[in-house]
Enzyme design. Structure first.
Site, PDB file in Angstrom:
ATOM      1  N   SER A  10      37.136  35.109  32.385  1.00 29.97           N
ATOM      2  CA  SER A  10      37.346  34.666  33.773  1.00 29.97           C
ATOM      3  C   SER A  10      36.244  35.224  34.659  1.00 29.97           C
ATOM      4  O   SER A  10      36.082  36.445  34.762  1.00 29.97           O
ATOM      5  CB  SER A  10      38.694  35.153  34.289  1.00 29.97           C
ATOM      6  N   HIS A  35      36.323  30.421  32.237  1.00 30.27           N
ATOM      7  CA  HIS A  35      37.565  30.250  33.007  1.00 30.27           C
ATOM      8  C   HIS A  35      37.260  30.466  34.491  1.00 30.27           C
ATOM      9  O   HIS A  35      36.733  31.507  34.888  1.00 30.27           O
ATOM     10  CB  HIS A  35      38.609  31.242  32.506  1.00 30.27           C
ATOM     11  N   ASP A  37      38.762  30.626  38.196  1.00 29.30           N
ATOM     12  CA  ASP A  37      39.989  30.863  38.959  1.00 29.30           C
ATOM     13  C   ASP A  37      39.796  30.484  40.416  1.00 29.30           C
ATOM     14  O   ASP A  37      39.037  31.132  41.136  1.00 29.30           O
ATOM     15  CB  ASP A  37      40.372  32.345  38.875  1.00 29.30           C
ATOM     16  N   MET A  39      41.516  30.131  44.061  1.00 29.27           N
ATOM     17  CA  MET A  39      42.665  30.651  44.830  1.00 29.27           C
ATOM     18  C   MET A  39      42.515  30.291  46.302  1.00 29.27           C
ATOM     19  O   MET A  39      41.411  30.383  46.848  1.00 29.27           O
ATOM     20  CB  MET A  39      42.721  32.170  44.701  1.00 29.27           C
ATOM     21  N   HIS A  68      41.241  26.705  36.660  1.00 29.64           N
ATOM     22  CA  HIS A  68      42.635  27.086  36.904  1.00 29.64           C
ATOM     23  C   HIS A  68      42.862  27.047  38.410  1.00 29.64           C
ATOM     24  O   HIS A  68      42.418  27.933  39.139  1.00 29.64           O
ATOM     25  CB  HIS A  68      42.848  28.502  36.328  1.00 29.64           C
ATOM     26  N   MET A  70      44.854  27.578  41.513  1.00 24.56           N
ATOM     27  CA  MET A  70      45.983  28.275  42.133  1.00 24.56           C
ATOM     28  C   MET A  70      45.976  27.877  43.605  1.00 24.56           C
ATOM     29  O   MET A  70      45.749  28.707  44.502  1.00 24.56           O
ATOM     30  CB  MET A  70      45.822  29.788  41.946  1.00 24.56           C
ATOM     31  N   MET A 139      51.143  32.020  32.246  1.00 19.78           N
ATOM     32  CA  MET A 139      50.670  33.140  33.066  1.00 19.78           C
ATOM     33  C   MET A 139      51.404  34.408  32.639  1.00 19.78           C
ATOM     34  O   MET A 139      52.632  34.459  32.647  1.00 19.78           O
ATOM     35  CB  MET A 139      50.935  32.880  34.553  1.00 19.78           C
ATOM     36  N   GLY A 144      46.880  35.718  41.256  1.00 22.13           N
ATOM     37  CA  GLY A 144      46.301  36.124  42.537  1.00 22.13           C
ATOM     38  C   GLY A 144      45.234  37.191  42.392  1.00 22.13           C
ATOM     39  O   GLY A 144      44.317  37.253  43.199  1.00 22.13           O
ATOM     40  N   PHE A 145      45.366  38.007  41.359  1.00 22.49           N
ATOM     41  CA  PHE A 145      44.425  39.110  41.218  1.00 22.49           C
ATOM     42  C   PHE A 145      44.122  39.379  39.747  1.00 22.49           C
ATOM     43  O   PHE A 145      44.997  39.240  38.897  1.00 22.49           O
ATOM     44  CB  PHE A 145      45.014  40.398  41.828  1.00 22.49           C
ATOM     45  N   ASP A 175      46.939  33.919  30.206  1.00 23.38           N
ATOM     46  CA  ASP A 175      46.061  34.405  31.275  1.00 23.38           C
ATOM     47  C   ASP A 175      46.730  35.546  32.033  1.00 23.38           C
ATOM     48  O   ASP A 175      47.806  35.356  32.607  1.00 23.38           O
ATOM     49  CB  ASP A 175      45.772  33.227  32.227  1.00 23.38           C
ATOM     50  N   GLY A 176      46.065  36.706  32.009  1.00 23.80           N
ATOM     51  CA  GLY A 176      46.525  37.833  32.805  1.00 23.80           C
ATOM     52  C   GLY A 176      46.804  39.063  31.962  1.00 23.80           C
ATOM     53  O   GLY A 176      47.700  39.058  31.121  1.00 23.80           O
ATOM     54  N   GLY A 177      45.994  40.094  32.169  1.00 29.44           N
ATOM     55  CA  GLY A 177      46.213  41.349  31.463  1.00 29.44           C
ATOM     56  C   GLY A 177      45.934  41.295  29.969  1.00 29.44           C
ATOM     57  O   GLY A 177      46.430  42.132  29.216  1.00 29.44           O
ATOM     58  N   GLY A 197      39.578  38.640  32.076  1.00 31.17           N
ATOM     59  CA  GLY A 197      38.623  38.988  33.120  1.00 31.17           C
ATOM     60  C   GLY A 197      38.162  40.416  32.948  1.00 31.17           C
ATOM     61  O   GLY A 197      37.100  40.692  32.384  1.00 31.17           O
TER      62      GLY A 197
HETATM   63  C1  DX5 Z   1      44.938  35.768  37.808  1.00 31.69           C
HETATM   64  C2  DX5 Z   1      43.860  34.898  37.214  1.00 31.69           C
HETATM   65  C3  DX5 Z   1      43.322  35.434  35.959  1.00 31.69           C
HETATM   66  C4  DX5 Z   1      42.600  36.736  36.118  1.00 31.69           C
HETATM   67  C5  DX5 Z   1      42.658  37.455  34.808  1.00 31.69           C
HETATM   68  O1  DX5 Z   1      45.457  35.148  38.921  1.00 31.69           O
HETATM   69  O2  DX5 Z   1      44.363  33.605  36.939  1.00 31.69           O
HETATM   70  O3  DX5 Z   1      42.492  34.486  35.290  1.00 31.69           O
HETATM   71  O4  DX5 Z   1      41.278  36.579  36.505  1.00 31.69           O
HETATM   72  O5  DX5 Z   1      42.143  38.722  35.011  1.00 31.69           O
HETATM   73  P1  DX5 Z   1      42.528  39.930  34.061  1.00 31.69           P
HETATM   74  O6  DX5 Z   1      42.095  39.563  32.675  1.00 31.69           O
HETATM   75  O7  DX5 Z   1      41.746  41.054  34.642  1.00 31.69           O
HETATM   76  O8  DX5 Z   1      44.013  40.122  34.154  1.00 31.69           O
HETATM   77 ZN    ZN Z   2      43.217  32.158  35.578  1.00 34.70          ZN
END
Ligand code: DX5
Ligand code: ZN
Length: 225
Positions: A10, A35, A37, A39, A68, A70, A139, A144-145, A175-177, A197
């Site tokens: 990401s 990827h 993102d 927002m 993606h 959002m 997700m 968001g972050f 996606d996420g963590g 990310g």
């Molecule tokens: C969150 C995003 C993710 C984010 C993932 O809202 O959709 O794609 O960038 O970041 P990490 O891998 O740091 O959780």
């Molecule tokens: Zn994403």
């Protein structure tokens, strides 16, 4: 149908002051998809960038752009993100009342259509749209972050999506963590596309970081890394 294992860094975690170089670097480091993102500060409590920024880096790589969204509403912007160079456009089931229409619109633009669910959204919302999608994104954080921790309850959701998808030719993305430590469990639950990310951009060792995630997931799939 076994879909290939893909790693999608990401660019939310990139240094925006040198975004083109960063995209080139993750491409060279082994990213399968980029990827992206997006927002809006309304659907999610953060603002990232829009189609103009995306278009500005489209030319530096030939890897697919995995967009993606959002944002809410999303329909007025689908064409702009298609024209900016998206290969896949993913929309949230929670972003509006007409996700079925949004998915049809993405396919009508000639792009692969993705649908995504927040951690609190049940898998059942996919029942009536599964034949309109090329990708389901689970997700594993509240969007968001970047840099949040993986929500472990989403492993069961990945398995439920895997069961729903069955033999269809649909990618299952998470996606996420995502890190090298949980990539194995994520792949074992049935996902084949891993977004990361922080875990890719940390320490500037993009190649090693991507390889670590890929190897952990490949091992769980019983594949040689
Ligand atoms: C969150 C995003 C993710 C984010 C993932 O809202 O959709 O794609 O960038 O970041 P990490 O891998 O740091 O959780
Ligand atoms: Zn994403």
């Amino acid at each position: 149908m076994t879909r290939p294992l893909l790693i999608a860094p990401s660019i939310l975690a990139a240094d925006f002051a040198k975004l083109g170089e960063e995209v080139r670097a993750i491409d060279a480091a082994g990213a399968d998809w980029i990827h992206v993102d997006v927002m809006d500060g309304h659907f999610v409590p953060n603002i990232s960038f829009g189609p103009a920024v995306m278009a500005s880096v489209r030319g530096v790589t030939s890897k697919p752009f995995d967009t993606h969204l959002m944002i809410s509403p999303c329909d007025p912007y689908l064409e702009a993100f298609a024209k900016a160079g998206s290969d896949i456009i993913t929309v949230h089931t929670e972003a509006g009342p007409h996700v079925h229409r949004s998915l049809q619109a993405i396919r009508a633009l000639g792009k692969r259509a993705g649908v995504t669910l927040n951690p609190g959204t049940p898998v059942g919302v996919l029942d009536n749209v599964i034949d309109l999608v090329d990708l389901v994104l689970v997700m594993s954080v509240n969007p968001g972050f970047g840099g949040q921790s993986f929500i472990a309850s989403q492993l069961d959701k990945i398995a439920a999506v895997r069961a729903l998808v069955g033999g269809r030719d649909i990618d299952i993305e998470v996606d996420g963590g995502v890190t090298a430590d949980n990539a194995g469990a994520i792949a074992a639950a049935g996902a084949n596309v891993l977004v990361a990310g922080s875990a890719v951009f940390k320490g500037g060792k993009y190649k090693e970081n991507i390889a670590a995630i890929r190897n952990a997931a490949a091992q769980a799939r019983g594949e040689m890394a």
